[in-house]
Write an enzyme that holds these catalytic residues in place. Structure first.
Site, PDB file in Angstrom:
ATOM      1  N   TYR A   1     -13.688 -36.684  -7.565  1.00  0.00           N
ATOM      2  CA  TYR A   1     -14.510 -35.603  -7.021  1.00  0.00           C
ATOM      3  C   TYR A   1     -16.006 -35.926  -7.147  1.00  0.00           C
ATOM      4  CZ  TYR A   1     -15.932 -30.711  -6.224  1.00  0.00           C
ATOM      5  OH  TYR A   1     -16.501 -29.559  -5.735  1.00  0.00           O
TER       6      TYR A   1
ATOM      7  N   LYS B   1     -18.539 -36.365  -4.009  1.00  0.00           N
ATOM      8  CA  LYS B   1     -19.674 -35.462  -3.835  1.00  0.00           C
ATOM      9  C   LYS B   1     -21.009 -36.199  -3.918  1.00  0.00           C
ATOM     10  CE  LYS B   1     -17.661 -31.520  -3.053  1.00  0.00           C
ATOM     11  NZ  LYS B   1     -17.681 -30.975  -1.673  1.00  0.00           N
TER      12      LYS B   1
END
Length: 247
Positions: free
Chosen positions: A155, A159
């Protein structure tokens, strides 16, 4: 109410619930017509129906599939006459320490967040360029992409990649008056975060100077700002909406 998106057409991915739904509703409140894209097409249609059939439509879309992203944008153009705003918000989590994380769990998160944002940016920009009236693209990053969180190598990497994508795309699209910006939310009160164990929630809260979690509406307000002419001289910008967490 000031209608800063009057007569604009917006597409919001991952818009059937949570932050995406809040963005879609606020955009409609400010004069836009919105197409909600979501992997769960039935949920997207239900959310759109709740907003109002004359101003919102739902459409099933897997953001990792370029053909489906193009179909989503074409549906918006056919339904409402064009695309002025694209919000790449769709996301998933597959948290695990790197030792335990599978290659598939890594690939899924990268595909939805980073490939999805790239496909949304690429195809929305092409649509906007062809229309010749500029536009605004808003990509959803995360504070995790700034600092990296334990158990989120997939993640955090995705991001962080969204930030790089946003800045590079902003430079490419500026000549066509297409602005590309990103939001980095911190701890936001959603069904997912409310399900955290209490000790994890308290540890996260301790990092926030404003001493509270944010709301989906507070993220939507920033998306509205970036989507509208209120931010007309901003591109390649990353706005942190974190309550001061991890400055």
């Amino acid at each position: 109410m000031t209608t800063v998106l009057q007569d604009k057409v917006a597409v919001v991915t991952g818009g059937a619930q949570g932050i995406g739904e809040a963005i879609a509703r606020l955009f409609v409140d400010h004069g836009a017509r919105v197409v909600i894209g979501d992997r769960d097409g039935a949920a997207a249609e239900l959310t759109a129906k709740g907003i109002g059939a004359e101003v919102a439509r739902g459409f099933g879309c897997d953001v990792t599939d370029g053909d489906q992203v193009q179909a989503l944008l074409a549906f918006a153009a056919e339904s409402f006459g064009g695309v002025d705003v694209m919000v790449n918000n769709a996301g998933i989590t597959r948290d695990a320490t790197m030792r335990k994380m599978t290659e598939d769990e890594f690939d899924q998160v990268i595909a939805v967040h980073l490939r999805g944002a790239w496909l949304g940016t690429k195809h929305a920009a092409a649509t906007m360029r062809e229309q010749g009236r500029g536009g605004a693209i808003v990509n959803m990053s995360s504070i995790s992409g700034k600092v990296g969180f334990f158990g989120q190598t997939n993640y955090s990497a995705a991001k962080a990649g969204v930030v790089g994508l946003t800045k590079a795309a902003a430079k490419e699209m500026a000549r066509d008056q297409i602005r590309v910006n990103a939001i980095q939310p911190g701890l936001i009160a959603t069904e997912m975060t409310r399900a955290m164990p209490e000790h994890i929630w308290k540890s996260k809260m301790a990092e926030i100077p404003l001493q509270r979690a944010g709301t989906v509406d507070e993220i939507a307000n920033v998306a509205l700002f970036l989507a509208s002419d209120m931010s007309s001289y901003m591109t390649g910008t990353v706005l942190e909406v974190t309550g001061g967490r991890l400055m």
